[in-house]
Motif scaffolding. Structure first.
Motif, PDB file in Angstrom:
ATOM      1  N   GLY A   8      32.452  10.181  24.630  1.00 38.19           N
ATOM      2  CA  GLY A   8      31.633  11.313  24.740  1.00 38.19           C
ATOM      3  C   GLY A   8      32.144  12.222  25.675  1.00 38.19           C
ATOM      4  O   GLY A   8      32.099  13.468  25.882  1.00 38.19           O
ATOM      5  N   LEU A  13      31.152  16.208  26.078  1.00 32.55           N
ATOM      6  CA  LEU A  13      29.471  15.877  26.136  1.00 32.55           C
ATOM      7  C   LEU A  13      28.866  15.902  27.388  1.00 32.55           C
ATOM      8  O   LEU A  13      29.370  15.361  28.530  1.00 32.55           O
ATOM      9  N   ARG A  17      22.211  14.917  28.044  1.00 36.08           N
ATOM     10  CA  ARG A  17      21.982  15.368  26.861  1.00 36.08           C
ATOM     11  C   ARG A  17      22.113  14.285  25.825  1.00 36.08           C
ATOM     12  O   ARG A  17      22.729  13.456  26.042  1.00 36.08           O
ATOM     13  N   ARG A  18      21.238  14.417  24.675  1.00 36.76           N
ATOM     14  CA  ARG A  18      21.558  13.671  23.642  1.00 36.76           C
ATOM     15  C   ARG A  18      22.147  14.264  22.309  1.00 36.76           C
ATOM     16  O   ARG A  18      21.879  15.697  22.315  1.00 36.76           O
ATOM     17  N   TYR A  19      22.645  13.818  21.567  1.00 45.07           N
ATOM     18  CA  TYR A  19      23.491  14.418  20.424  1.00 45.07           C
ATOM     19  C   TYR A  19      23.154  13.664  19.154  1.00 45.07           C
ATOM     20  O   TYR A  19      22.951  12.556  19.189  1.00 45.07           O
ATOM     21  N   ARG A  21      24.926  12.318  15.969  1.00 46.29           N
ATOM     22  CA  ARG A  21      26.302  12.016  15.298  1.00 46.29           C
ATOM     23  C   ARG A  21      26.157  10.988  13.924  1.00 46.29           C
ATOM     24  O   ARG A  21      25.290  10.119  13.965  1.00 46.29           O
ATOM     25  N   TYR A  40      23.075   9.653  19.951  1.00 46.74           N
ATOM     26  CA  TYR A  40      24.095   9.596  20.676  1.00 46.74           C
ATOM     27  C   TYR A  40      24.079   9.897  21.860  1.00 46.74           C
ATOM     28  O   TYR A  40      23.739  11.122  22.194  1.00 46.74           O
ATOM     29  N   GLU A  41      23.964   8.889  22.991  1.00 44.19           N
ATOM     30  CA  GLU A  41      23.575   9.379  24.249  1.00 44.19           C
ATOM     31  C   GLU A  41      24.165   8.377  25.328  1.00 44.19           C
ATOM     32  O   GLU A  41      24.558   7.350  25.027  1.00 44.19           O
ATOM     33  N   TRP A  49      28.532   5.582  26.520  1.00 46.53           N
ATOM     34  CA  TRP A  49      27.981   6.307  25.391  1.00 46.53           C
ATOM     35  C   TRP A  49      27.390   5.253  24.199  1.00 46.53           C
ATOM     36  O   TRP A  49      28.402   4.393  24.026  1.00 46.53           O
ATOM     37  N   ASP A  67      34.336  13.264  14.175  1.00 45.45           N
ATOM     38  CA  ASP A  67      33.874  14.543  13.945  1.00 45.45           C
ATOM     39  C   ASP A  67      34.183  14.956  12.418  1.00 45.45           C
ATOM     40  O   ASP A  67      35.214  14.462  11.931  1.00 45.45           O
ATOM     41  N   GLN A  84      16.914  17.829  15.767  1.00 45.37           N
ATOM     42  CA  GLN A  84      17.475  18.860  16.437  1.00 45.37           C
ATOM     43  C   GLN A  84      16.649  19.718  17.247  1.00 45.37           C
ATOM     44  O   GLN A  84      16.971  19.939  18.400  1.00 45.37           O
ATOM     45  N   GLN A  88      16.702  20.039  21.672  1.00 42.51           N
ATOM     46  CA  GLN A  88      17.248  21.210  22.052  1.00 42.51           C
ATOM     47  C   GLN A  88      16.825  21.429  23.694  1.00 42.51           C
ATOM     48  O   GLN A  88      15.955  20.953  23.955  1.00 42.51           O
TER      49      GLN A  88
END
Length: 162
Positions: A8, A13, A17-19, A21, A40-41, A49, A67, A84, A88
């Motif tokens: 990450g 990244l 934050r969290r994403y 994936r 993903y955090e 991560w 990706d 999502q 944010q």
């Protein structure tokens, strides 16, 4: 001194934050061959991560796929917009409070029923109420959807500090 660089971090990244994936299914015989979506955090307690279970609730293998990998789980894809939206980054509490107060005032001034506004936005009346009262974080995106229904628009002004 050894510095560990994590995946990450290599991707630039933000650890705060969290994403979302894509993640692989568990390699079990009865598990459908799908690509899921997971949060993903950064986990400070493990200094790593990590991904959680798929947002559809299924168990998955640990770690994101490369990706560009497309998710194929229809349940994950259905939940993805809600995740999502909730993930944010939000404004500071002061700005967020002011935004929800002003949007709430615009709704009240318009005389429109919250049920009507919620129906137009495709959300529940309860969630709209939470946005307007500050019990759910209101984003500029939500304000930009609500205010035109009330005959208003957003104008952002930055002023000199007092």
């Amino acid at each position: 001194m050894t510095v560990n660089v994590h995946l990450g971090d290599e991707q630039g990244l933000d650890r705060s934050r969290r994403y979302l994936r894509p993640v692989a299914r568990l390699q079990l015989p009865d598990e459908p061959d799908l690509v899921h979506v997971a949060v993903y955090e950064w986990l400070p307690m493990f200094e790593a991560w990590a991904t959680g279970p798929a947002i559809c609730g299924r168990s998955t293998t640990q770690g994101p796929l490369p990706d560009g990998t497309e998710a194929t789980c229809s349940a994950c894809l259905a939940y993805q917009p809600k995740y999502q939206m909730m993930m944010q980054p939000t404004q500071t509490p002061l700005a967020q409070n002011a935004l929800s107060q002003q949007v709430r005032a615009a709704v009240k001034e318009s005389g429109l029923k919250q049920a009507w506004i919620a129906e137009r936005l495709g959300i529940t009346q309860k969630y709209l109420s939470q946005l307007l009262t500050g019990h759910a974080p209101i984003s500029l995106e939500w304000a930009e959807k609500i205010l035109p229904l009330c005959g208003k628009r957003i104008r952002i002004v930055i002023e000199e500090a007092a």
